[in-house]
Write an enzyme that holds these catalytic residues in place. Structure first.
Site, mmCIF file in Angstrom:
data_model
loop_
_atom_site.group_PDB
_atom_site.id
_atom_site.type_symbol
_atom_site.label_atom_id
_atom_site.label_comp_id
_atom_site.label_asym_id
_atom_site.label_seq_id
_atom_site.Cartn_x
_atom_site.Cartn_y
_atom_site.Cartn_z
ATOM 1 N N CYS A 191 -28.410 -28.856 36.137
ATOM 2 C CA CYS A 191 -27.946 -29.427 37.403
ATOM 3 C C CYS A 191 -28.278 -28.567 38.619
ATOM 4 C CB CYS A 191 -26.438 -29.678 37.352
ATOM 5 S SG CYS A 191 -25.463 -28.174 37.419
ATOM 6 N N ASP A 238 0.823 -1.216 0.000
ATOM 7 C CA ASP A 238 0.000 0.000 0.000
ATOM 8 C C ASP A 238 0.857 1.266 0.000
ATOM 9 O OD1 ASP A 238 -2.117 -1.628 0.038
ATOM 10 O OD2 ASP A 238 -2.741 -1.220 2.115
ATOM 11 N N ALA A 239 2.001 1.204 0.694
ATOM 12 C CA ALA A 239 2.826 2.407 0.840
ATOM 13 C C ALA A 239 3.287 2.920 -0.526
ATOM 14 C CB ALA A 239 4.029 2.097 1.716
ATOM 15 N N GLU A 299 -23.302 -19.129 -14.062
ATOM 16 C CA GLU A 299 -22.607 -18.274 -13.091
ATOM 17 C C GLU A 299 -23.493 -18.019 -11.884
ATOM 18 O OE1 GLU A 299 -22.285 -13.931 -14.446
ATOM 19 O OE2 GLU A 299 -22.676 -15.031 -16.280
ATOM 20 N N SER A 345 -35.680 -8.696 -17.023
ATOM 21 C CA SER A 345 -35.577 -9.551 -15.833
ATOM 22 C C SER A 345 -35.336 -10.985 -16.292
ATOM 23 C CB SER A 345 -36.836 -9.440 -14.990
ATOM 24 O OG SER A 345 -37.945 -9.592 -15.827
ATOM 25 N N LEU A 346 -35.211 -11.883 -15.338
ATOM 26 C CA LEU A 346 -34.940 -13.286 -15.672
ATOM 27 C C LEU A 346 -36.100 -14.150 -15.221
ATOM 28 C CD1 LEU A 346 -31.235 -13.762 -14.513
ATOM 29 C CD2 LEU A 346 -32.078 -13.949 -16.849
ATOM 30 N N CYS A 350 -22.602 -22.181 33.846
ATOM 31 C CA CYS A 350 -22.874 -23.008 35.018
ATOM 32 C C CYS A 350 -21.518 -23.287 35.668
ATOM 33 C CB CYS A 350 -23.541 -24.311 34.564
ATOM 34 S SG CYS A 350 -23.383 -25.657 35.746
ATOM 35 N N TYR A 410 -21.662 -8.960 -15.957
ATOM 36 C CA TYR A 410 -22.238 -10.227 -16.415
ATOM 37 C C TYR A 410 -22.880 -10.178 -17.787
ATOM 38 C CZ TYR A 410 -26.748 -8.267 -15.007
ATOM 39 O OH TYR A 410 -27.859 -7.469 -14.872
ATOM 40 N N CYS A 424 -28.487 -23.392 36.974
ATOM 41 C CA CYS A 424 -28.315 -24.171 35.747
ATOM 42 C C CYS A 424 -29.545 -25.042 35.502
ATOM 43 C CB CYS A 424 -27.064 -25.044 35.868
ATOM 44 S SG CYS A 424 -26.899 -26.228 34.521
ATOM 45 N N CYS A 456 -21.754 -31.205 36.380
ATOM 46 C CA CYS A 456 -23.006 -30.923 35.661
ATOM 47 C C CYS A 456 -23.146 -31.955 34.545
ATOM 48 C CB CYS A 456 -22.965 -29.508 35.087
ATOM 49 S SG CYS A 456 -24.313 -29.166 33.941
ATOM 50 N N LYS A 495 -33.065 -20.746 -8.636
ATOM 51 C CA LYS A 495 -32.968 -20.158 -7.300
ATOM 52 C C LYS A 495 -32.671 -21.227 -6.234
ATOM 53 C CE LYS A 495 -34.004 -15.766 -7.737
ATOM 54 N NZ LYS A 495 -35.005 -15.254 -6.884
ATOM 55 N N TYR A 526 1.813 2.367 -3.430
ATOM 56 C CA TYR A 526 0.624 2.867 -4.120
ATOM 57 C C TYR A 526 0.318 4.296 -3.643
ATOM 58 C CZ TYR A 526 -4.239 2.972 -5.715
ATOM 59 O OH TYR A 526 -5.412 3.311 -6.326
ATOM 60 N N ASP A 527 0.351 4.470 -2.329
ATOM 61 C CA ASP A 527 0.046 5.792 -1.766
ATOM 62 C C ASP A 527 1.035 6.840 -2.252
ATOM 63 O OD1 ASP A 527 -2.009 4.613 -0.469
ATOM 64 O OD2 ASP A 527 -1.014 4.480 1.489
ATOM 65 N N LYS A 538 -25.801 -16.238 -9.196
ATOM 66 C CA LYS A 538 -26.688 -15.069 -9.227
ATOM 67 C C LYS A 538 -26.450 -14.282 -7.953
ATOM 68 C CE LYS A 538 -31.228 -13.438 -10.340
ATOM 69 N NZ LYS A 538 -31.044 -12.289 -9.491
ATOM 70 N N ARG A 588 -30.980 -0.074 -12.623
ATOM 71 C CA ARG A 588 -31.918 -0.760 -13.520
ATOM 72 C C ARG A 588 -33.260 -0.027 -13.539
ATOM 73 N NH1 ARG A 588 -35.896 -4.336 -13.127
ATOM 74 N NH2 ARG A 588 -36.100 -5.889 -14.782
ATOM 75 N N ASP A 640 -26.673 -11.527 -5.024
ATOM 76 C CA ASP A 640 -27.759 -10.825 -4.359
ATOM 77 C C ASP A 640 -27.354 -9.368 -4.223
ATOM 78 O OD1 ASP A 640 -30.172 -10.610 -3.240
ATOM 79 O OD2 ASP A 640 -29.694 -11.641 -1.371
HETATM 80 O O1 I6G Z 1 -30.435 -9.755 -13.130
HETATM 81 C C1 I6G Z 1 -29.489 -10.521 -13.651
HETATM 82 C C2 I6G Z 1 -28.479 -11.005 -12.881
HETATM 83 C C3 I6G Z 1 -27.486 -11.788 -13.431
HETATM 84 C C4 I6G Z 1 -29.533 -10.820 -15.036
HETATM 85 C C5 I6G Z 1 -28.521 -11.624 -15.572
HETATM 86 C C6 I6G Z 1 -27.492 -12.106 -14.754
HETATM 87 O O2 I6G Z 1 -26.562 -12.854 -15.331
HETATM 88 C C7 I6G Z 1 -25.569 -13.393 -14.499
HETATM 89 N N1 I6G Z 1 -28.566 -11.929 -16.895
HETATM 90 C C8 I6G Z 1 -29.539 -11.459 -17.641
HETATM 91 C C9 I6G Z 1 -29.571 -11.819 -19.070
HETATM 92 C C10 I6G Z 1 -30.542 -10.659 -17.109
HETATM 93 N N2 I6G Z 1 -30.537 -10.343 -15.810
HETATM 94 C C11 I6G Z 1 -31.652 -10.146 -17.945
#
Ligand code: I6G
Length: 668
Positions: free
Chosen positions: A410, A31-32, A112, A80-81, A425, A224, A407, A431, A313, A34-35, A114, A135, A116
């Protein structure tokens, strides 16, 4: 070199380091350094403001907060999917595709995780990040360019030159679990409100009008997919486009894989489900995409989702239920763990009716009361836990939880110390709950490994008063064992053999088996590599703390255990009367070595010797060699292709030694 050339050189160098650190997760300089480069660039840009550009790495964070976010029309809608939730639905998806294509050949998918997180669109024009948008409803999103520019894994300028001049990249912004935990630790220490989960934290961070705040949040992203693109040919498959992304400096999830046919899809799904808990980011399923773009084109779209992709899912990991009562379980060390007894609920793929609350501090912090509606979480094989109370649903008459003073197993006193969150306890092995847990631990596979001595037998031993000390396990005869439930003459003989065989053990197993508080397998191993049992029983706190991974608390626990006369007497009986034994390793060299008390970690490949040789040389000088880095590590010895350990060492400020420095250390 002219000033503008130097500025250009610094920007390219910093971009390359950012790419290695944030995109490849493989930093190449401390890091040093880089800094230093960053400071030099900042100074030059301040002296020569006419040379400033928006793509400079100094310009990630803009100064003034926005009034509101501008609206953005997506050139191509962000779709959406569709979802599938089972193997049958996955098969039906695959069959639909084959039917539509009139081709029964197994389809190659790009699979791949998905994530969150939150979907965003990044628009690059002439290789420069021009706009980033949420989105939104898929057609209209919000302009979050200033915020996304602060995410260090987003290149402000693409690498290479073979990108489309107008390129829209679709990506998922998320917060890592570790980043989230740290953010909440900070919030706690400042007595601010904590975030509920990494996704909410990421969403809240991305929608800050003041980008200075976003810049302080540990946001990350994986790219993605692709939106509009003009001005250059793209590869012909989704997977190959992701490889192009990487070459342009865009971060892609390393778990993307090509799979063929529905069986491989299913295998990938199961593997990812198994790995889920070990990932540092939250995922809620798998996305499969027909890999060939020509195939995608033939398949087209239905409503607002592509026909050629679907999200498989995982079962929900969080659910709502009601706390019916709260009981206290007594563990091996006497700790009382509050356990919520729940209205049974299906979560994480199983029916859950108990969830741990860890300790009273947690009950109080989360303010969990009997009758409350709570969110329970069951992730992988982890014990289900109560995440939080849904306060809006609290009913009148909800009952607070009180820590028992006696406890529940016991009747002995329960003490809650000032320094620890746990209540215990005080009865120790008197015990029955502690005795049973201690015996189960003692005979377990990583400890004394007594095959055939299961929980049910141990419960009988304790209930019938046959065992009240560990060493009594060695006093059984065939007749007594054969008379127990679920036992016969044959299984009694087998068990006696297993008990006998377990007497030849290792010191590390024995130390672990004793069940000293917070002495796990790795610590027991480190202790056994440093001391004989006699030494361990008398060694002082300071010398204990020189051992890898042993801090003041563990050292104190070890001291406390061996300072009890009954523990020392029991160990003597085990060794002298019952005949437990292990090979004594010679530590003469170690205890005299010049590197005594130092601990090293080796990573990457060395040119002058193998890592094993290096390890032996260090040990011969009295050093500890460990496989993981902590702040107590004296130095990381980094050979060629050092990876994540180098990263961690740099983060923790642990000294990094090159091979040359290491050889000099040996020669010293
Ligand atoms: O919402 C999404 C998350 C991940 C995606 C997606 C995705 O691919 C890994 N791929 C597509 C084609 C779409 N939504 C429409």
């Amino acid at each position: 070199m002219s000033i503008s050339d130097r500025i250009e050189q610094l920007r390219n160098q910093i971009q390359a380091y950012d790419y290695q650190y944030y995109v490849l997760d493989d930093p190449s300089v401390p890091d040093a350094e880089y800094d230093r480069l960053m400071r030099e660039l900042l100074a030059l840009e301040t002296q020569h403001p006419q040379l400033l550009t928006a793509q400079s790495p100094t310009q990630r964070v803009s100064g003034t907060p926005l009034e509101s976010f501008k609206q953005v029309q997506h050139d191509l809608p962000m779709l959406s999917l569709s979802n599938v939730f089972s193997q049958e639905e996955l098969q039906a998806f695959d069959k639909r595709l084959k039917d539509r294509l009139h081709d029964a050949t197994p389809i190659v998918y790009s699979a791949e995780p998905k994530l969150d997180g939150l979907a965003v669109s990044l628009l690059y024009v002439d290789g420069r990040l021009q706009r980033a948008a949420t989105r939104g409803d898929g057609t209209t999103g919000e302009d979050i360019t200033t915020n996304v520019r602060t995410i260090r894994s987003v290149p402000l300028k693409l690498l290479g030159s073979d990108w489309p001049t107008r390129l829209e990249v679709r990506a998922e912004v998320f917060m890592s679990r570790s980043g989230f935990a740290q953010l909440n630790r900070q919030a706690r220490s400042k007595q601010q409100k904590e975030f509920v989960n990494p996704r909410n934290a990421a969403a809240g961070s991305l929608r800050q009008l003041d980008a200075q705040l976003t810049a302080q949040r540990p946001l990350e992203l994986f790219c993605y997919g692709i939106g509009v693109h003009t001005g250059a040919e793209l590869a012909t498959s989704h997977y190959a486009i992701l490889q192009q992304f990487k070459q342009w400096g865009l971060r892609v999830c390393p778990l993307v894989k090509r799979v063929t046919g529905v069986d491989e899809c299913w295998r990938y799904y199961q593997q990812l489900q198994d790995a889920r808990a070990t990932l540092d980011y939250e995922i809620d399923g798998v996305v499969y995409k027909a890999d060939m773009l020509s195939m995608q084109q033939k398949l087209g779209f239905v409503a607002r989702a592509p026909r050629w992709a679907t999200a498989h899912k995982f079962p929900a990991q969080e659910e709502l239920t009601i706390v019916e009562k709260i009981e206290f379980q007594v563990g091996r060390t006497g700790a009382l763990t509050p356990v919520a007894k729940l209205q049974p609920v299906f979560v994480g793929g199983v029916t859950v009716s108990n969830a741990t609350l860890h300790n009273m501090d947690e009950v109080e912090r989360k303010d969990v009361r009997i009758g409350d509606t709570v969110i329970v979480r069951r992730a992988g094989d982890v014990i289900p836990e109560v995440l939080r109370v849904v306060m809006e649903r609290r009913v009148q008459g909800s009952e607070r939880v009180v820590l028992p003073t006696q406890c529940p197993e016991c009747g002995a006193d329960v003490i809650r110390s000032q320094t620890e969150a746990v209540a215990r306890c005080v009865a120790g092995l008197a015990c029955p709950a502690q005795l049973k847990a201690g015996l189960k631990h003692y005979v377990s596979r990583s400890a004394m490994d007594i095959d055939g001595l299961g929980d049910k037998l141990i419960e009988q031993f304790v209930a019938k008063g046959l065992v009240y000390q560990l060493d009594q396990l060695y006093d059984f005869d065939q007749q007594t064992l054969a008379a127990l439930d679920r036992m016969g003459a044959k299984s009694a003989v087998k068990l006696l053999h297993a008990i006998e065989a377990s007497k030849a053990t290792t010191l590390a197993r024995f130390i672990y088996a004793l069940g000293i508080r917070e002495v796990g397998e790795a610590t027991a191993q480190a202790l056994a590599e440093t001391f004989t049992l006699e030494e361990l029983m008398t060694v002082d706190q300071a010398r204990l703390e020189c051992v890898q991974d042993v801090g003041p608390v563990v050292a104190q626990n070890v001291r406390a255990y061996f300072s009890q006369a009954e523990n020392r007497a029991m160990i003597q009986r085990l060794r002298e009367d019952k005949g437990l034994h292990w090979p004594e390793l010679s530590r003469a060299v170690q205890s005299e070595g010049r590197l005594q008390g130092q601990s090293y970690v080796l990573t990457g490949s060395l040119t002058s010797m193998t890592r094993d040789e290096a390890k032996r040389k260090l040990q011969a000088l009295g050093a500890q060699v460990s496989s993981s880095i902590s702040k107590n590590t004296s130095a990381l010895i980094a050979g060629d292709k050092a990876g994540s350990k180098l990263h961690k060492a740099t983060k923790l400020g642990v000294e990094v030694m090159t091979e040359e420095m290491f050889l000099a250390l040996l020669d010293d």
